[in-house]
Motif scaffolding. Structure first.
Motif, PDB file in Angstrom:
ATOM      1  N   CYS A 139       0.827  -1.207   0.000  1.00 38.34           N
ATOM      2  CA  CYS A 139       0.000   0.000   0.000  1.00 38.34           C
ATOM      3  C   CYS A 139       0.862   1.259   0.000  1.00 38.34           C
ATOM      4  CB  CYS A 139      -0.912   0.021   1.226  1.00 38.34           C
ATOM      5  SG  CYS A 139      -2.127  -1.306   1.260  1.00 38.34           S
ATOM      6  N   PHE A 140       0.416   2.257  -0.783  1.00 37.39           N
ATOM      7  CA  PHE A 140       1.140   3.519  -0.906  1.00 37.39           C
ATOM      8  C   PHE A 140       0.187   4.697  -0.764  1.00 37.39           C
ATOM      9  CE2 PHE A 140       3.499   0.336  -3.147  1.00 37.39           C
ATOM     10  CZ  PHE A 140       4.837   0.627  -2.919  1.00 37.39           C
ATOM     11  N   LEU A 141       0.649   5.692  -0.052  1.00 42.25           N
ATOM     12  CA  LEU A 141      -0.029   6.993  -0.039  1.00 42.25           C
ATOM     13  C   LEU A 141       0.123   7.611  -1.416  1.00 42.25           C
ATOM     14  CD1 LEU A 141       0.671   9.800   2.565  1.00 42.25           C
ATOM     15  CD2 LEU A 141       1.218  10.181   0.154  1.00 42.25           C
ATOM     16  N   TYR A 142      -0.912   8.344  -1.846  1.00 45.27           N
ATOM     17  CA  TYR A 142      -0.818   9.032  -3.132  1.00 45.27           C
ATOM     18  C   TYR A 142      -1.493  10.397  -3.042  1.00 45.27           C
ATOM     19  CZ  TYR A 142      -1.472  10.373  -7.956  1.00 45.27           C
ATOM     20  OH  TYR A 142      -1.461  11.081  -9.129  1.00 45.27           O
ATOM     21  N   LEU A 143      -0.782  11.418  -3.534  1.00 44.64           N
ATOM     22  CA  LEU A 143      -1.337  12.767  -3.605  1.00 44.64           C
ATOM     23  C   LEU A 143      -1.721  13.082  -5.041  1.00 44.64           C
ATOM     24  CD1 LEU A 143       1.069  14.870  -1.334  1.00 44.64           C
ATOM     25  CD2 LEU A 143      -1.197  13.970  -0.786  1.00 44.64           C
ATOM     26  N   TRP A 144      -2.931  13.609  -5.211  1.00 39.20           N
ATOM     27  CA  TRP A 144      -3.391  13.996  -6.536  1.00 39.20           C
ATOM     28  C   TRP A 144      -2.460  15.046  -7.131  1.00 39.20           C
ATOM     29  CZ3 TRP A 144      -6.934  10.705  -7.992  1.00 39.20           C
ATOM     30  CH2 TRP A 144      -7.792  10.141  -7.046  1.00 39.20           C
ATOM     31  N   THR A 145      -2.446  15.131  -8.460  1.00 38.24           N
ATOM     32  CA  THR A 145      -1.529  16.051  -9.141  1.00 38.24           C
ATOM     33  C   THR A 145      -1.876  17.512  -8.886  1.00 38.24           C
ATOM     34  OG1 THR A 145      -2.871  15.832 -11.144  1.00 38.24           O
ATOM     35  CG2 THR A 145      -0.924  14.432 -10.965  1.00 38.24           C
ATOM     36  N   ASP A 146      -3.134  17.804  -8.466  1.00 41.66           N
ATOM     37  CA  ASP A 146      -3.470  19.194  -8.159  1.00 41.66           C
ATOM     38  C   ASP A 146      -3.184  19.540  -6.695  1.00 41.66           C
ATOM     39  OD1 ASP A 146      -5.464  17.506  -7.330  1.00 41.66           O
ATOM     40  OD2 ASP A 146      -7.121  18.860  -7.819  1.00 41.66           O
ATOM     41  N   PHE A 147      -2.594  18.589  -5.944  1.00 39.49           N
ATOM     42  CA  PHE A 147      -2.132  18.856  -4.584  1.00 39.49           C
ATOM     43  C   PHE A 147      -0.635  19.164  -4.645  1.00 39.49           C
ATOM     44  CE2 PHE A 147      -5.390  16.014  -2.143  1.00 39.49           C
ATOM     45  CZ  PHE A 147      -6.427  16.759  -2.683  1.00 39.49           C
ATOM     46  N   PRO A 148      -0.131  20.004  -3.755  1.00 40.19           N
ATOM     47  CA  PRO A 148       1.327  20.223  -3.725  1.00 40.19           C
ATOM     48  C   PRO A 148       2.046  18.953  -3.268  1.00 40.19           C
ATOM     49  CG  PRO A 148       0.270  21.315  -1.870  1.00 40.19           C
ATOM     50  CD  PRO A 148      -0.832  20.842  -2.767  1.00 40.19           C
ATOM     51  N   PRO A 149       3.185  18.643  -3.848  1.00 47.94           N
ATOM     52  CA  PRO A 149       3.899  17.420  -3.462  1.00 47.94           C
ATOM     53  C   PRO A 149       4.472  17.538  -2.052  1.00 47.94           C
ATOM     54  CG  PRO A 149       5.249  18.717  -4.942  1.00 47.94           C
ATOM     55  CD  PRO A 149       3.913  19.399  -4.885  1.00 47.94           C
ATOM     56  N   LEU A 150       4.774  16.408  -1.473  1.00 43.47           N
ATOM     57  CA  LEU A 150       5.417  16.366  -0.169  1.00 43.47           C
ATOM     58  C   LEU A 150       6.915  16.570  -0.313  1.00 43.47           C
ATOM     59  CD1 LEU A 150       3.601  13.248   1.350  1.00 43.47           C
ATOM     60  CD2 LEU A 150       3.312  15.626   2.090  1.00 43.47           C
ATOM     61  N   THR A 151       7.527  17.167   0.682  1.00 40.80           N
ATOM     62  CA  THR A 151       8.983  17.306   0.706  1.00 40.80           C
ATOM     63  C   THR A 151       9.545  16.749   2.020  1.00 40.80           C
ATOM     64  OG1 THR A 151       8.725  19.574   1.518  1.00 40.80           O
ATOM     65  CG2 THR A 151       9.067  19.279  -0.857  1.00 40.80           C
ATOM     66  N   ARG A 152       8.799  15.858   2.644  1.00 40.13           N
ATOM     67  CA  ARG A 152       9.207  15.144   3.849  1.00 40.13           C
ATOM     68  C   ARG A 152       8.416  13.857   3.903  1.00 40.13           C
ATOM     69  NH1 ARG A 152       6.078  16.376   9.283  1.00 40.13           N
ATOM     70  NH2 ARG A 152       6.042  14.111   9.083  1.00 40.13           N
ATOM     71  N   SER A 153       8.801  12.973   4.789  1.00 43.11           N
ATOM     72  CA  SER A 153       8.003  11.771   4.978  1.00 43.11           C
ATOM     73  C   SER A 153       6.671  12.152   5.597  1.00 43.11           C
ATOM     74  CB  SER A 153       8.727  10.786   5.886  1.00 43.11           C
ATOM     75  OG  SER A 153       7.879   9.715   6.241  1.00 43.11           O
ATOM     76  N   ALA A 154       5.613  11.483   5.172  1.00 42.77           N
ATOM     77  CA  ALA A 154       4.284  11.755   5.715  1.00 42.77           C
ATOM     78  C   ALA A 154       4.051  11.073   7.053  1.00 42.77           C
ATOM     79  CB  ALA A 154       3.220  11.295   4.724  1.00 42.77           C
ATOM     80  N   LYS A 155       5.006  10.283   7.523  1.00 44.42           N
ATOM     81  CA  LYS A 155       4.858   9.554   8.777  1.00 44.42           C
ATOM     82  C   LYS A 155       4.530  10.508   9.924  1.00 44.42           C
ATOM     83  CE  LYS A 155       5.397   5.968  11.576  1.00 44.42           C
ATOM     84  NZ  LYS A 155       4.438   4.844  11.602  1.00 44.42           N
ATOM     85  N   ASP A 156       3.365  10.249  10.558  1.00 45.99           N
ATOM     86  CA  ASP A 156       2.908  11.009  11.731  1.00 45.99           C
ATOM     87  C   ASP A 156       2.751  12.499  11.449  1.00 45.99           C
ATOM     88  OD1 ASP A 156       2.924   8.653  13.261  1.00 45.99           O
ATOM     89  OD2 ASP A 156       5.047   8.915  13.764  1.00 45.99           O
ATOM     90  N   GLY A 157       2.546  12.854  10.182  1.00 48.15           N
ATOM     91  CA  GLY A 157       2.371  14.275   9.838  1.00 48.15           C
ATOM     92  C   GLY A 157       1.043  14.850  10.286  1.00 48.15           C
TER      93      GLY A 157
END
Length: 319
Positions: free
Chosen positions: A293-311
């Motif tokens: 399983c993978f987290l996924y952000l839509w293309t109209d969302f700003p990308p992540l620049t850190r791990s999403a763990k416990d964000g």
């Protein structure tokens, strides 16, 4: 046809050489002992096998654990078994060699395909691989392969199975990487082979065609959050692949929420999405049931620049 190095028997004239006379004496002595007529000549005890080493019992080839191999196994045949020291360049490492017992060992054919006997071997391999690596092999850029003896070896008595691990480039595509050094402990702690952040590349059909590994400090839209055993889900109509895909997505979305620290509510799909990946069909026949399983952000969302763990919600607000 005669074996190489052998000559055909030639007719020989009667000889009275010392060797011939000695053979005659020994033969006569043997007959006398067998008949019980006279004791053997002085210096002979009548035991013709005394001092001869016994023949070893026939044995079958069994591979060893703790060795590496330059190439992936094309067969479990002994002729392809060429182990090397793991400090040298190699592609595969054997972490365990198991043995079939009981009814599994009495079957007349080697287990191939999706077979309960092979499934039991895969389960044992996974258990040993987890201890060896420090985590589930599916949580790393790794491949686990169960190697079986060929049918001819099975008929000769081979009842082993071999558990091979290999490092791969990514979850997709998963080309084996040549390496040096053992994989022991490769997934323990903050290990470099753990699956982390990716940039998914989509194909023309709308499926993920590749997962490019990305440093989590760099812009990315996908991150590995964990796996689940698909056999724990209730069965579905196999003729409805869209239903299967959606239930996998929903299960992965819950793993995403747990990973990030998000509430599982109606707003969750407006924060983040999930996509899943199943081990390639080449290896599913060995029974691997886990879904990645993978987290996924839509293309109209700003990308992540850190791990999403416990964000939490602050990292992924409702859009």
């Amino acid at each position: 046809m005669m074996a190489p190095g052998w000559r055909g028997t030639r007719r020989r004239e009667r000889s009275s050489s010392p060797l011939t006379r000695m053979v005659a004496v020994l033969a006569a002595a043997s007959l006398a002992v067998i008949a019980g007529c006279v004791p053997p000549p002085q210096g002979l005890d009548g035991d013709l096998t005394d001092g001869w080493a016994a023949f070893d019992a026939p044995s079958t080839f069994v591979p060893k654990a703790g060795v590496c191999h330059r190439e992936e196994a094309v067969s479990g045949s002994a002729k392809y078994y060429l182990p090397v020291d793991c400090a040298r360049l190699h592609r595969v490492e054997t972490v365990h060699v198991g043995t079939f017992t009981g009814a599994d060992a009495r079957r007349p054919t080697a287990p191939v395909g999706f077979d309960p006997t092979r499934e039991a071997a895969r389960t044992e391999c996974e258990t040993h691989a987890t201890r060896f690596l420090g985590d589930l092999w599916q949580h790393g850029a790794l491949r686990l392969t169960v190697v079986m003896p060929p049918q001819v070896a099975w008929e000769a008595g081979a009842r082993w199975f071999r558990c091979d691990l290999a490092e791969v480039t990514s979850v997709l595509p998963d080309k084996v990487v040549p390496r040096t050094g053992s994989l022991r402990g490769a997934l323990a702690g903050d290990a470099p082979l753990l699956l982390r952040c990716y940039e998914p590349l989509w194909d023309d059909r709308g499926f993920v065609g590749a997962m490019e590994p990305v440093d989590c400090g760099q812009p990315h839209r996908s991150e590995f959050v964990g796996t689940f055993d698909q056999s724990t889900l209730p069965p579905v109509d196999l003729d409805n692949p869209e239903l299967e895909e959606e239930r996998f997505r929903q299960r992965c979305l819950r793993l995403v929420a747990d990973y990030v620290g998000l509430p599982v509510d109606d707003d969750l799909p407006d924060r983040v999405d999930a996509h899943w990946y199943r081990i390639d069909d080449r290896f599913r026949y060995q029974g691997d049931p886990r879904i990645l399983c993978f987290l996924y952000l839509w293309t109209d969302f700003p990308p992540l620049t850190r791990s999403a763990k416990d964000g939490g919600p602050a990292l992924l607000p409702v859009r």
